[in-house]
Design an enzyme around this catalytic site. Structure first.
Site, PDB file in Angstrom:
ATOM      1  N   ASN A  33      -2.395   9.732   9.702  1.00 44.33           N
ATOM      2  CA  ASN A  33      -3.607  10.543   9.830  1.00 44.33           C
ATOM      3  C   ASN A  33      -3.602  11.284  11.177  1.00 44.33           C
ATOM      4  OD1 ASN A  33      -4.095   8.504  11.610  1.00 44.33           O
ATOM      5  ND2 ASN A  33      -6.100   7.924  10.800  1.00 44.33           N
ATOM      6  N   LEU A  62      -3.626   4.596  -1.265  1.00 43.14           N
ATOM      7  CA  LEU A  62      -2.703   5.726  -1.398  1.00 43.14           C
ATOM      8  C   LEU A  62      -2.042   5.623  -2.778  1.00 43.14           C
ATOM      9  CD1 LEU A  62      -1.161   8.097   0.000  1.00 43.14           C
ATOM     10  CD2 LEU A  62       0.442   6.392   0.886  1.00 43.14           C
ATOM     11  N   ASN A 101      -4.092  -2.052   1.478  1.00 47.00           N
ATOM     12  CA  ASN A 101      -3.702  -0.884   0.663  1.00 47.00           C
ATOM     13  C   ASN A 101      -2.188  -0.752   0.542  1.00 47.00           C
ATOM     14  OD1 ASN A 101      -6.305  -0.062   0.002  1.00 47.00           O
ATOM     15  ND2 ASN A 101      -6.559   0.984   1.961  1.00 47.00           N
ATOM     16  N   TYR A 147      -7.293  -5.354  18.043  1.00 54.03           N
ATOM     17  CA  TYR A 147      -5.855  -5.194  17.766  1.00 54.03           C
ATOM     18  C   TYR A 147      -5.215  -6.555  17.483  1.00 54.03           C
ATOM     19  CZ  TYR A 147      -1.074  -3.440  18.453  1.00 54.03           C
ATOM     20  OH  TYR A 147       0.246  -3.100  18.280  1.00 54.03           O
ATOM     21  N   LYS A 151      -4.102  -7.571  13.779  1.00 54.43           N
ATOM     22  CA  LYS A 151      -2.684  -7.796  13.450  1.00 54.43           C
ATOM     23  C   LYS A 151      -2.454  -9.216  12.934  1.00 54.43           C
ATOM     24  CE  LYS A 151      -0.607  -3.840  14.500  1.00 54.43           C
ATOM     25  NZ  LYS A 151       0.206  -3.085  13.531  1.00 54.43           N
TER      26      LYS A 151
END
Ligand code: UDP
Length: 318
Positions: A33, A62, A101, A147, A151
């Site tokens: 993106n 997607l 996703n 983060y 993760k």
């Protein structure tokens, strides 16, 4: 020839991976993106017949109908200034919704998914060097948590998709990496120090500079990532990917000052919250399973990195 989808494909590691895999004759679908990635990085690849770019945020599903063999899920803001502050919630979403996703996409295509995890899963480590079995010391409510915990959750999702859905996964934990195609404005230590030195600005050491990091040259990292992706189904990781040669931040500043003729002076400023005091990967697993060891020492890898930043210096804002 494989069809390989790379999320975060316009970022630092993604761009280098696109170039490497394209040069080996694979079909590359680069997805980004451009939130922290830069379209300029892959401009020279856009005319390549085996390369395509999809502008997409992986927080939404997607849909791709053509077969895909492999997915490298690299998309996420990765430098502390990029993932903290106003981007924090977006960072967690990218880690978690993005992983779901991409794992769903891998399941649909029976593709292998390689998840870019991070040394940050170890937080401020109490075990040194960090081995893959160490469970870490993360502050779950701190400014880095978006983060680190993002993760960590992405790792757990990978293993649940592997156990419940039979998805072929590989989890790599990337330690500090540097080289061409780094963003001059990502606020990281290597890019900051080199750009500051090139411009004769103050070199900003946060804290007293005694904190350590171990810096891996990008080509070494890419070599290991590709080997891990192409390993047998029995191998899931997690595996540390990094260079175990440890430097203090002050030593790094001094090395860069040796290499760049400059009027810059070192200044000491405030240490950011939850900044890990030390970091060094134990790479026994990479050595034994993949016969991999980093080849490029920091002193050598800094040269092409400095040359790259010379070409980008007009973009530096700090
Ligand atoms: N750092 C610094 N000056 C800078 C940028 C970073 O001293 O201009 C320090 C930072 O506080 C940390 C280390 O360098 O201790 C590595 O920071 P970086 O943002 O590159 O990555 P991190 O390993 O923290 O994710």
């Amino acid at each position: 020839m494989k069809t390989i989808l790379i999320t975060g494909g316009t970022g630092f590691i993604g761009t280098n991976l696109c170039i490497r895999l394209l040069s080996e004759g694979n079909k590359i679908i680069c997805v980004d993106n451009n939130y922290t990635g830069r379209i300029e990085n892959i401009k020279h690849l856009l005319t390549h017949p085996l390369f395509s770019f999809i502008h997409h945020d992986i927080c939404t599903p997607l849909h791709i109908e053509d077969p895909i063999d492999q997915i490298y899920n690299l998309a996420c803001p990765a430098s502390p200034p990029a993932y903290q502050g106003i981007h924090a919630i977006q960072t967690t979403k990218t880690c978690i919704l993005g992983a779901i996703n991409m794992l769903e996409l891998a399941k649909k295509h029976q593709a292998t998914l390689l998840q870019a995890s991070t040394s940050e899963v170890y937080g401020d480590p109490e075990v040194h060097p960090q081995v893959e079995t160490y469970r870490g010391n993360v502050n779950p409510i701190g400014v880095r948590a978006c983060y680190d915990e993002g993760k960590r959750c992405a790792e757990s999702l990978c293993f649940d998709y592997h156990r419940q859905e039979g998805v072929d996964i590989k989890v790599i934990r990337i330690f500090n990496t540097y080289g061409p195609y780094m963003d001059p404005n990502d606020g990281r230590v290597v890019s900051n120090f080199i750009c500051q030195a090139l411009l004769g600005k103050d070199i900003t050491i946060y804290g007293d500079g005694s904190q350590t990091r171990s810096f891996c040259y990008i080509d070494d990292l890419i070599e290991l990532i590709v080997r891990v992706m192409n390993s047998g189904k029995d191998f899931t990781g997690p595996i540390n990917t990094g260079n175990p040669h440890e430097f203090t931040v002050k030593e790094l500043a001094e090395l860069i000052l040796q290499k760049i003729k400059t009027t810059s002076q070192i200044i000491y400023t405030k240490l950011p919250a939850d900044d890990p005091t030390k970091r060094k990967p134990d790479i026994t697993l990479a050595k034994t399973r993949f016969r991999w060891e980093p080849k490029v020492p920091l002193l050598e890898g800094l040269d092409p990195t400095i040359e790259y930043f010379k070409s980008q210096i007009h973009l530096f804002k700090n």
